[in-house]
Design an enzyme around this catalytic site. Structure first.
Site, PDB file in Angstrom:
ATOM      1  N   LYS A   1      13.150   5.190   2.944  1.00 42.10           N
ATOM      2  CA  LYS A   1      13.253   4.530   4.256  1.00 42.10           C
ATOM      3  C   LYS A   1      12.220   5.101   5.228  1.00 42.10           C
ATOM      4  O   LYS A   1      11.663   6.187   4.982  1.00 42.10           O
ATOM      5  CB  LYS A   1      14.661   4.740   4.821  1.00 42.10           C
ATOM      6  CG  LYS A   1      15.004   6.205   5.096  1.00 42.10           C
ATOM      7  CD  LYS A   1      16.459   6.383   5.478  1.00 42.10           C
ATOM      8  CE  LYS A   1      16.803   7.861   5.677  1.00 42.10           C
ATOM      9  NZ  LYS A   1      18.244   8.073   5.911  1.00 42.10           N
TER      10      LYS A   1
ATOM     11  N   ARG B   1      29.897   6.942  11.331  1.00 43.03           N
ATOM     12  CA  ARG B   1      28.674   6.170  11.550  1.00 43.03           C
ATOM     13  C   ARG B   1      28.916   4.856  10.822  1.00 43.03           C
ATOM     14  O   ARG B   1      29.796   4.106  11.225  1.00 43.03           O
ATOM     15  CB  ARG B   1      27.481   6.989  11.044  1.00 43.03           C
ATOM     16  CG  ARG B   1      26.190   6.695  11.752  1.00 43.03           C
ATOM     17  CD  ARG B   1      25.076   7.626  11.318  1.00 43.03           C
ATOM     18  NE  ARG B   1      24.686   7.450   9.915  1.00 43.03           N
ATOM     19  CZ  ARG B   1      23.683   8.087   9.330  1.00 43.03           C
ATOM     20  NH1 ARG B   1      22.957   8.955  10.018  1.00 43.03           N
ATOM     21  NH2 ARG B   1      23.380   7.872   8.079  1.00 43.03           N
TER      22      ARG B   1
ATOM     23  N   HIS C   1      28.779   9.004   3.112  1.00 46.08           N
ATOM     24  CA  HIS C   1      27.685   9.876   3.564  1.00 46.08           C
ATOM     25  C   HIS C   1      28.292  11.076   4.285  1.00 46.08           C
ATOM     26  O   HIS C   1      29.298  10.933   4.995  1.00 46.08           O
ATOM     27  CB  HIS C   1      26.770   9.063   4.498  1.00 46.08           C
ATOM     28  CG  HIS C   1      25.431   9.674   4.769  1.00 46.08           C
ATOM     29  ND1 HIS C   1      24.634  10.225   3.791  1.00 46.08           N
ATOM     30  CD2 HIS C   1      24.731   9.808   5.928  1.00 46.08           C
ATOM     31  CE1 HIS C   1      23.504  10.655   4.344  1.00 46.08           C
ATOM     32  NE2 HIS C   1      23.541  10.423   5.640  1.00 46.08           N
TER      33      HIS C   1
ATOM     34  N   ARG D   1      21.478  10.818  -3.842  1.00 46.01           N
ATOM     35  CA  ARG D   1      20.609  10.032  -2.954  1.00 46.01           C
ATOM     36  C   ARG D   1      19.709  10.933  -2.112  1.00 46.01           C
ATOM     37  O   ARG D   1      19.781  10.912  -0.888  1.00 46.01           O
ATOM     38  CB  ARG D   1      21.459   9.214  -1.971  1.00 46.01           C
ATOM     39  CG  ARG D   1      22.253   8.080  -2.491  1.00 46.01           C
ATOM     40  CD  ARG D   1      22.750   7.189  -1.353  1.00 46.01           C
ATOM     41  NE  ARG D   1      23.268   7.907  -0.206  1.00 46.01           N
ATOM     42  CZ  ARG D   1      24.542   8.262  -0.036  1.00 46.01           C
ATOM     43  NH1 ARG D   1      25.448   7.957  -0.933  1.00 46.01           N
ATOM     44  NH2 ARG D   1      24.904   8.919   1.051  1.00 46.01           N
TER      45      ARG D   1
ATOM     46  N   TYR E   1      -3.478  19.688  31.541  1.00 51.56           N
ATOM     47  CA  TYR E   1      -2.720  19.222  32.719  1.00 51.56           C
ATOM     48  C   TYR E   1      -1.722  20.272  33.200  1.00 51.56           C
ATOM     49  O   TYR E   1      -0.993  20.855  32.400  1.00 51.56           O
ATOM     50  CB  TYR E   1      -1.928  17.964  32.372  1.00 51.56           C
ATOM     51  CG  TYR E   1      -2.741  16.743  32.069  1.00 51.56           C
ATOM     52  CD1 TYR E   1      -3.765  16.325  32.921  1.00 51.56           C
ATOM     53  CD2 TYR E   1      -2.465  15.992  30.932  1.00 51.56           C
ATOM     54  CE1 TYR E   1      -4.490  15.176  32.630  1.00 51.56           C
ATOM     55  CE2 TYR E   1      -3.194  14.850  30.637  1.00 51.56           C
ATOM     56  CZ  TYR E   1      -4.204  14.440  31.486  1.00 51.56           C
ATOM     57  OH  TYR E   1      -4.911  13.307  31.195  1.00 51.56           O
TER      58      TYR E   1
ATOM     59  N   CYS F   1      -1.621  16.673  25.296  1.00 51.87           N
ATOM     60  CA  CYS F   1      -1.908  15.423  25.996  1.00 51.87           C
ATOM     61  C   CYS F   1      -1.720  14.247  25.034  1.00 51.87           C
ATOM     62  O   CYS F   1      -1.370  14.433  23.873  1.00 51.87           O
ATOM     63  CB  CYS F   1      -3.328  15.429  26.529  1.00 51.87           C
ATOM     64  SG  CYS F   1      -3.725  16.902  27.485  1.00 51.87           S
ATOM     65  N   MET F   2      -2.000  13.047  25.501  1.00 47.91           N
ATOM     66  CA  MET F   2      -1.828  11.870  24.665  1.00 47.91           C
ATOM     67  C   MET F   2      -2.755  11.905  23.445  1.00 47.91           C
ATOM     68  O   MET F   2      -2.344  11.577  22.328  1.00 47.91           O
ATOM     69  CB  MET F   2      -2.108  10.603  25.482  1.00 47.91           C
ATOM     70  CG  MET F   2      -1.814   9.321  24.719  1.00 47.91           C
ATOM     71  SD  MET F   2      -2.234   7.848  25.657  1.00 47.91           S
ATOM     72  CE  MET F   2      -1.053   7.912  26.999  1.00 47.91           C
ATOM     73  N   ASP F   3      -4.007  12.333  23.668  1.00 50.93           N
ATOM     74  CA  ASP F   3      -5.037  12.228  22.626  1.00 50.93           C
ATOM     75  C   ASP F   3      -5.538  13.570  22.120  1.00 50.93           C
ATOM     76  O   ASP F   3      -6.369  13.601  21.229  1.00 50.93           O
ATOM     77  CB  ASP F   3      -6.266  11.495  23.162  1.00 50.93           C
ATOM     78  CG  ASP F   3      -5.905  10.309  24.017  1.00 50.93           C
ATOM     79  OD1 ASP F   3      -5.162   9.451  23.515  1.00 50.93           O
ATOM     80  OD2 ASP F   3      -6.346  10.252  25.181  1.00 50.93           O
TER      81      ASP F   3
HETATM   82  C1  LIG Z   1      18.650   9.059   4.977  1.00 54.34           C
HETATM   83  C2  LIG Z   1      19.821   8.959   4.095  1.00 54.34           C
HETATM   84  C3  LIG Z   1      19.889   9.693   2.896  1.00 54.34           C
HETATM   85  C4  LIG Z   1      18.894  10.767   2.528  1.00 54.34           C
HETATM   86  O1  LIG Z   1      19.093  11.887   3.388  1.00 54.34           O
HETATM   87  P1  LIG Z   1      18.239  13.214   3.188  1.00 54.34           P
HETATM   88  O2  LIG Z   1      18.893  14.204   4.079  1.00 54.34           O
HETATM   89  O3  LIG Z   1      16.858  12.897   3.612  1.00 54.34           O
HETATM   90  O4  LIG Z   1      18.323  13.561   1.750  1.00 54.34           O
HETATM   91  C5  LIG Z   1      20.934   9.434   2.041  1.00 54.34           C
HETATM   92  N1  LIG Z   1      21.885   8.507   2.358  1.00 54.34           N
HETATM   93  C6  LIG Z   1      21.864   7.833   3.523  1.00 54.34           C
HETATM   94  C7  LIG Z   1      22.942   6.869   3.836  1.00 54.34           C
HETATM   95  C8  LIG Z   1      20.845   8.044   4.436  1.00 54.34           C
HETATM   96  O5  LIG Z   1      20.851   7.385   5.602  1.00 54.34           O
END
Ligand SMILES: *Cc1c(COP(=O)(O)O)cnc(C)c1O
Length: 373
Positions: free
Chosen positions: A33, A131, A163, A219, A263, A310-312
């Protein structure tokens, strides 16, 4: 060499996934992701698959469809579904989807009918993160509706998942509580007739530290990119950081003692010294609060950003060292040449390396090294 670039080592990603697979000895869904945590979606997805990932995980459907359009055919799951999402496109592209609530199940069934295919679904239980996922009070109803739809062949339930809230603190009591709550959710689903589901719970931290969470599949995300979710040395787990952020000094000059730098003059030289100008800033994702604390490697030494980011651009005080325009500045990398790591940066600016690597970019170019293509 580019003015400012992100170098991504695809061999490191492949190695990390291989290493994680060996560690758990079961199927692994590599999470790609957010543009593969800022490392680049497509090349990283391919590197994860080359390392033995059985499946790819993304948050939103657009990410999954981007992978499919590029020809990535591996099993794939997307879990952050909202009203009006392109569910039929996802079903047609054989993207497995997570369902949190009966309204989403109904939308998905309708999308499947429109697409002429039964969507594969993973039911998500909220076991204590609050969540996504269905809370215990709603779980039995979601499970029953899914079992009915499965009997009518309008969906194909394939997974049960949840999760963790505190996996980065492996001894935290919530982990056992969530494991227990997940077992209860699985029991309810099995009693309702949902059997043979792939059960998955472990993110990177749990993959590295809590075998009871591995279940049928893990995961990991950040660990695939070689960073330790527990904030330690990834080498302890056999992981290699894949990202290096580098730039070239744009200008070096001598200034007298008492010169205010950048700045707001938050840094004032206490002697005559050399200042190096580095041509990246918060537009590239260098945190503005790295002012006077962000570490870099330049001219064979660790140094600190001086004055405001700064920005750049930002400025480094190089003293009397023979630094010149065009010299390489390493912002973060694996740490093997003395350069700071993304973890060093996270410590310096009080965030997590996840945020730093996913945000870095802006006008920097990305270059891949390693990989089979
Ligand atoms: C991002 C995410 C993961 C992976 O998490 P890590 O801490 O990067 O291993 C696994 N499951 C879900 C639902 C996530 O949102």
């Amino acid at each position: 060499m580019a003015r400012a670039e992100i170098v991504v080592d695809l061999d490191a990603i492949q190695h990390n996934v291989q290493r994680l697979k060996q560690h758990v000895a079961r199927p692994l869904m590599a999470i790609v992701k957010a543009d593969a945590y800022g490392h680049g979606l497509l090349p990283c997805a391919r590197a994860c698959l080359a390392g033995g990932a059985d499946m790819l995980g993304v948050a939103i459907i657009d990410e999954a469809l981007t992978l499919r359009q590029a020809g990535v055919a591996a099993p794939m799951m997307a879990w952050l579904i909202g009203p009006g999402d392109r569910l039929a496109d996802a079903v047609l592209a054989d993207v497995e989807l997570s369902v949190n609530a009966t309204w989403a199940l109904e939308e998905l069934i309708a999308a499947g009918q429109a697409a002429g295919a039964a969507p594969r679904v993973h039911l998500k239980a909220d076991t204590g993160l609050s969540r996504a996922g269905a809370v215990p009070a709603d779980w039995a109803r979601l499970v029953a509706a899914t079992a009915r739809a499965a009997a009518a062949r309008t969906v194909r339930p394939v997974g049960l998942w949840s999760h963790l809230a505190y996996a980065d603190a492996p001894d935290h009591p919530t982990i056992d509580r969530q494991i227990g709550a997940f077992k209860e959710a699985v029991d309810i689903a099995e009693r309702a007739g949902l059997r043979g589901m792939t059960k998955h719970l472990a993110n990177s931290a749990a993959t590295l530290t809590r075998p009871e969470t591995w279940l049928d599949m893990v995961r990991p995300g950040i660990a695939c990119y070689g960073l330790d979710p527990l904030g330690g040395d990834p080498a302890v787990h056999g992981l290699r950081p894949a990202m290096t952020v580098r730039a070239e000094v744009a200008l070096v000059k001598r200034v007298p003692a008492g010169s205010g730098v950048s700045y707001g003059h938050e840094y004032v030289t206490d002697r005559e010294t050399g200042l190096a100008l580095v041509p990246i800033g918060y537009a590239e994702g260098i945190p503005r609060n790295a002012t006077n604390v962000g570490p870099v490697w330049l001219g064979g030494a660790r140094r600190t950003i001086r004055g405001r980011v700064c920005m750049d651009q930002f400025v480094v005080d190089v003293g009397d060292d023979p630094v010149r325009a065009g010299d390489e500045v390493l912002v973060w990398g694996p740490g093997t040449q003395g350069e700071p790591t993304a973890q060093d940066w996270a410590d310096a600016v009080d965030t997590i390396h996840y945020e730093l690597v996913t945000r870095i970019g802006g006008r920097m170019t990305r270059r891949y090294v390693g990989g089979s293509g």
